[in-house]
Write an enzyme that holds these catalytic residues in place. Structure first.
Site, PDB file in Angstrom:
ATOM      1  N   HIS A 144      17.313  24.311 -63.214  1.00 36.49           N
ATOM      2  CA  HIS A 144      18.242  25.346 -63.669  1.00 36.49           C
ATOM      3  C   HIS A 144      19.711  25.034 -63.414  1.00 36.49           C
ATOM      4  O   HIS A 144      20.573  25.612 -64.057  1.00 36.49           O
ATOM      5  CB  HIS A 144      17.867  26.731 -63.103  1.00 36.49           C
ATOM      6  CG  HIS A 144      18.327  26.989 -61.702  1.00 36.49           C
ATOM      7  ND1 HIS A 144      17.520  26.807 -60.622  1.00 36.49           N
ATOM      8  CD2 HIS A 144      19.527  27.426 -61.209  1.00 36.49           C
ATOM      9  CE1 HIS A 144      18.187  27.125 -59.517  1.00 36.49           C
ATOM     10  NE2 HIS A 144      19.404  27.499 -59.842  1.00 36.49           N
ATOM     11  N   GLU A 190      24.828  22.583 -65.328  1.00 35.89           N
ATOM     12  CA  GLU A 190      26.078  23.061 -64.754  1.00 35.89           C
ATOM     13  C   GLU A 190      26.651  22.062 -63.748  1.00 35.89           C
ATOM     14  O   GLU A 190      27.839  21.819 -63.727  1.00 35.89           O
ATOM     15  CB  GLU A 190      25.827  24.423 -64.071  1.00 35.89           C
ATOM     16  CG  GLU A 190      27.053  25.074 -63.479  1.00 35.89           C
ATOM     17  CD  GLU A 190      28.018  25.627 -64.536  1.00 35.89           C
ATOM     18  OE1 GLU A 190      27.663  25.568 -65.735  1.00 35.89           O
ATOM     19  OE2 GLU A 190      29.104  26.091 -64.169  1.00 35.89           O
ATOM     20  N   ASP A 191      25.785  21.496 -62.911  1.00 33.32           N
ATOM     21  CA  ASP A 191      26.283  20.745 -61.751  1.00 33.32           C
ATOM     22  C   ASP A 191      26.102  19.236 -61.826  1.00 33.32           C
ATOM     23  O   ASP A 191      26.489  18.531 -60.901  1.00 33.32           O
ATOM     24  CB  ASP A 191      25.591  21.250 -60.470  1.00 33.32           C
ATOM     25  CG  ASP A 191      25.915  22.713 -60.192  1.00 33.32           C
ATOM     26  OD1 ASP A 191      26.968  23.173 -60.673  1.00 33.32           O
ATOM     27  OD2 ASP A 191      25.111  23.386 -59.534  1.00 33.32           O
TER      28      ASP A 191
END
Ligand code: MN
Length: 733
Positions: free
Chosen positions: A80, A84-85
């Site tokens: 998840h 984003e990271d």
């Protein structure tokens, strides 16, 4: 800070155990791939506590598994944070794990990017709805909840500012969403964790007191579990009893709502009795009420009337032997799963070895409906009143300051501008979405940041805007502007429309301007002069035919009888025409064939309610009395010639009086049982009488008001579950 070293192999072992405990059919090979992928992608990243970042995504995936989510969800939970990271792209995830997983991960990422500020309650509700609307797949929200839960569990490593802001967000956004989805287990834990940071003093007050009383309460819980289980066994009911302390935040809320100290709150304990079948729920309730004195007014039947999030249980509060009140919830195992896991329980039941792939969209439709119905029931403010039918019919956008606006789907910058202020709309010359100029007809998307360019030299809205705007609010504000700013134009346009309509119905304009008549007309229309009438026709506030009709009526009323005849004929012709077109008028929700406005009376012998097949009987002087088609009086005399066809209208009155007759084995508690059920169903009872027949039976007659036959049937079905019932009927047959 001491940390155990992260050993992927060991971590996977533990994780696998959790997954298989919850779903023995999970595809561990795919899950292993995702696990390794996440470990590699987050390589080198650390959490605040110094542990490898991937421990967070593994923990979130374990929570997702505990919630009973499917393989795709567990894989998506592992991944998840990769979009984003890390450098990982959507395409890579899609290629390796499929579009489904990639879509979910993408959804979670989008939610993560939404920025929150402290908002008013109405804004907050919009934000919750926006998050759910953005998550096209409900699994996105469930994974986001798992993510948040793990972050809250490890919040002690964050700065005090972050602890506060995340806890507030959790309390205001995520716990309510979990509740709405019925994931109570997650909701309770989120609330307790958030409370720890939002009111540490209150939190400690409760935990300290509970700690002091812990031994006594644990003993009480154990004894009571045993007492109830043994009694049920004696009655031949198989069940499991779980005693527990209520969760901290619910105690906290009660303290504040009732201005009590913790030591003054007695019902800290609650029990759940879980049984195999529906019938046992009511049996257990009866026995519990025999064992302990029930607290009046605390019985709730969420089985016959489930909560909007599908929660079902019987609730009652009783007083234990030491005078300690406690709550008992009674439900079946299936209801229990739904109560604990809400929408997620959906997978727990339905997912076979292959999980579920096909038609997810459709499966989620019911969840959306559920969300919808719940919002309706909670809705009090004006947004909701204006709300279009479906959840999908709304779009949520931000102002540049971060306020959330809810608009109808397809709404444009025009709608947005008017939702801020009419002056903004009226002076709008352009719009920007996410920093780029867009046409004013651009359909807004969820999450768009919209800013409106205004100019004081703007000429005002154009009439086209009425066709572009989607919201009633924008359209009515645009109309208002035209009404005010364009009076001359409106008068001219309205006069033409009025003239055409008057001509169509044959009303001479000279009759209106007749100096004897005009004052009557102006008074009737409540205006200063005819221009006011024309103006309101011109801007669309009144139709021309409405105005002409009222004015014609007024002229007829004030005409001398002799002069009336010509107009009267005209009126009669018009009336006749209208009568032919107009559907029949219903009286008290009933249409009588060929008769308008006749007196209607509902017969007492069979008390028909909407939904029953009915027939009318022409009475002498009393109009038509309505009977059920299965009424004994109709069957006896069906050929009598005074029967007439009647039907229920589409719109019926609010309530109809019905009767229920009950025959049961002779027993004393019958009335109490009947009353409990009627009360639980919120039935509108007019009277309830019971007597023993002396022949081993008790008969009861209930008179009550219902909306329709369906409601009545629900009540009858419910009464049927009472012990010793022999027969229930509606009388008259
Ligand atoms: Mn995360």
């Amino acid at each position: 800070m001491e940390m155990e070293a992260f050993v992927p192999e060991q971590a996977f072992e533990d994780f696998q155990k959790t997954v298989l405990e919850n779903n023995p059919h999970a595809n561990m090979e795919r899950i292993r791939q995702a696990f390794d992928f996440a470990v590699a992608a987050h390589e080198g990243q650390k959490r605040k506590d110094g542990s490898p970042y991937v421990t967070h995504t593994i923990a979130a995936a374990a929570i997702a598994a505990e919630m009973g989510l499917d393989d795709e969800s567990i894989i998506a939970a592992l991944l998840h944070d990769v979009l984003e990271d890390t450098d990982t792209t959507y395409e890579t995830v899609a290629a390796q794990f499929g579009e489904d997983v990639a879509g979910i991960v993408d959804g979670v990422t989008k939610l993560t990017r939404v920025q929150y500020s402290t908002l008013e309650e109405r804004q907050m509700e919009n934000l919750r709805k926006m998050l759910m609307a953005m998550a096209k797949d409900i699994r996105v929200i469930l994974i986001k909840l798992a993510d948040r839960l793990h972050n809250m569990r490890t919040m002690q490593y964050q700065t005090p500012e972050k602890q506060l802001s995340k806890s507030r967000e959790t309390m205001e956004i995520y716990a309510p969403i979990a509740h709405r989805l019925g994931v109570e287990k997650v909701k309770d834990e989120l609330e307790d964790l958030a409370l720890l940071y939002l009111d540490p003093v209150g939190y400690r007050e409760i935990t300290n007191t509970l700690e002091k009383r812990r031994l006594i309460m644990e003993q009480f819980l154990q004894e009571m579990e045993k007492t109830i289980e043994e009694r049920m066994a004696k009655e031949g009911i198989k069940c499991k009893v779980y005693g527990r302390l209520k969760h901290l935040y619910s105690i906290y809320r009660k303290m504040y709502a009732q201005h009590l100290g913790v030591e003054e709150i007695f019902d800290l304990c609650a029990f759940r009795v879980i049984v195999d079948g529906l019938a046992d729920c009511y049996n257990v309730l009866g026995i519990i009420h025999e064992m302990f004195r029930p607290v009046p007014g605390r019985f709730k039947d969420y089985i016959s009337t489930p909560k909007p999030n599908n929660y079902q249980s019987l609730h009652t509060t009783v007083i234990g032997t030491e005078g300690i009140p406690f709550e008992v919830q009674i439900r079946t195992w299936e209801m229990h799963m739904t109560a604990e896991y809400g929408v997620a329980a959906h997978w727990k039941y339905k997912s076979g070895p292959s999980g579920h792939k096909e038609g997810d969209e459709e499966k989620f439709a019911w969840i959306r409906r559920l969300l919808e119905s719940q919002q309706d029931s909670e809705a009090q403010d004006f947004y909701h009143d204006l709300k279009v039918d479906m959840f999908d019919d709304e779009v949520f956008v931000f102002t540049p300051k971060g306020d959330v606006k809810s608009l109808p789907a397809g709404a444009t910058p025009i709608d947005f501008a008017y939702s801020i202020h009419s002056a903004v709309g009226n002076r709008m010359v352009g719009a920007k979405v996410n920093g780029c100029i867009v046409p004013i007809s651009y359909p807004l998307q969820n999450g768009d940041i919209v800013s409106i360019t205004t100019s004081n030299s703007s000429a005002g809205p154009s009439r086209d805007w009425l066709n572009i705007a989607k919201s009633g609010e924008a359209r009515s504000k645009i109309k208002q502007w035209f009404k005010r700013e364009k009076r001359d134009e409106n008068i001219q346009q309205g006069r033409e429309m009025f003239g055409a309509e008057a001509k169509r119905v044959g009303l001479p304009m000279a009759d209106i301007t007749d100096p004897d008549m005009l004052p009557h007309i102006l008074k009737r229309m409540a205006v200063q002069d005819m221009d006011d009438v024309y103006a309101s026709i011109g801007y669309g506030g009144m139709t021309a035919s409405h105005a002409v009709g009222r004015i014609r009526d007024e002229i007829l009323r004030n005409r001398a009888p002799a002069k009336k005849t010509e107009l009267e004929k005209m009126q009669e012709r018009a009336d006749r025409r209208q009568q032919q077109q107009k559907p029949q008028k219903a009286v008290q929700g009933v249409l009588v064939e060929g008769l308008d406005n006749c007196l209607i009376k509902f017969s007492r012998c069979c008390a028909p309610v909407p939904g029953d097949p009915i027939v009318g009987f022409i009475t002498r002087g009393l109009g038509v009395s309505i009977h059920r088609r299965d009424c004994v009086n109709y069957r006896r005399d069906a050929d009598g010639g005074r029967w007439i066809k009647v039907t229920w209208a589409d719109e019926t009155s609010d309530y109809y009086t019905a009767e229920i007759h009950i025959t049961s084995d002779e027993r004393s508690g019958l009335v109490m049982d009947v009353a409990t059920i009627l009360n639980g169903l919120n039935a509108r009872v007019r009277s309830l009488n019971a007597r023993d027949t002396g022949k081993g039976t008790t008969v009861a007659a209930i008179t009550l008001d219902v909306k329709n036959a369906e409601e009545l049937q629900t009540i009858v079905n419910k009464l049927q579950t009472i012990r010793g019932i022999q027969d229930i009927n509606r009388g008259g047959i």
